[in-house]
Design a protein around this motif. Structure first.
Motif, PDB file in Angstrom:
ATOM      1  N   ASP A 130      76.794  33.831   3.184  1.00 29.06           N
ATOM      2  CA  ASP A 130      77.200  32.965   4.763  1.00 29.06           C
ATOM      3  C   ASP A 130      77.293  32.369   4.476  1.00 29.06           C
ATOM      4  O   ASP A 130      78.156  31.082   4.386  1.00 29.06           O
ATOM      5  N   LYS A 131      75.933  31.381   4.000  1.00 24.74           N
ATOM      6  CA  LYS A 131      75.534  29.869   4.083  1.00 24.74           C
ATOM      7  C   LYS A 131      74.845  29.588   3.328  1.00 24.74           C
ATOM      8  O   LYS A 131      73.704  30.125   3.336  1.00 24.74           O
ATOM      9  N   SER A 147      72.616  27.856   0.167  1.00 21.72           N
ATOM     10  CA  SER A 147      71.404  26.811   0.853  1.00 21.72           C
ATOM     11  C   SER A 147      70.380  25.682  -0.063  1.00 21.72           C
ATOM     12  O   SER A 147      70.959  27.269  -0.788  1.00 21.72           O
ATOM     13  N   PRO A 178      74.767  22.171   5.000  1.00 18.43           N
ATOM     14  CA  PRO A 178      76.397  22.984   6.091  1.00 18.43           C
ATOM     15  C   PRO A 178      76.623  24.104   4.878  1.00 18.43           C
ATOM     16  O   PRO A 178      77.276  24.972   5.282  1.00 18.43           O
ATOM     17  N   GLY A 179      75.984  24.141   3.887  1.00 16.31           N
ATOM     18  CA  GLY A 179      76.009  25.005   2.652  1.00 16.31           C
ATOM     19  C   GLY A 179      77.159  24.488   1.970  1.00 16.31           C
ATOM     20  O   GLY A 179      77.654  24.005   2.036  1.00 16.31           O
ATOM     21  N   GLU A 195      80.026  25.130  -0.990  1.00 16.46           N
ATOM     22  CA  GLU A 195      81.206  25.824  -0.748  1.00 16.46           C
ATOM     23  C   GLU A 195      82.422  25.111  -1.431  1.00 16.46           C
ATOM     24  O   GLU A 195      81.901  24.453  -2.028  1.00 16.46           O
ATOM     25  N   PRO A 226      82.255  29.899   0.517  1.00 20.54           N
ATOM     26  CA  PRO A 226      80.412  30.484  -0.133  1.00 20.54           C
ATOM     27  C   PRO A 226      80.640  30.557  -1.252  1.00 20.54           C
ATOM     28  O   PRO A 226      81.453  31.291  -2.000  1.00 20.54           O
TER      29      PRO A 226
END
Length: 58
Positions: A3-4, A6, A45-46, A48, A53
């Motif tokens: 999902d995110k 990092s 924010p991750g 992408e 993602p």
């Protein structure tokens, strides 16, 4: 798919890719290596590409 994604999720040598455009990115240095004591990447924010993602390539 994460999902995110990092810096802490990414490990040296792994390859992440965009399922839309196909770009591939290899981790050369883990993000945690650049954090100073007490810092976290929780505000990131991750990662992408093309609005989605990145996915770990298997």
């Amino acid at each position: 798919m994460v999902d995110k994604l990092s810096c802490h999720d990414m490990k040296k040598g792994e390859i992440y890719m965009c399922e839309t455009c196909g770009i591939e990115l290899q981790v050369l240095k883990e993000g945690r290596e650049s954090l100073k004591p007490g810092e976290t990447d929780s505000e990131h924010p991750g990662f992408e590409c093309c609005g989605k993602p990145l996915t770990l390539k298997k």
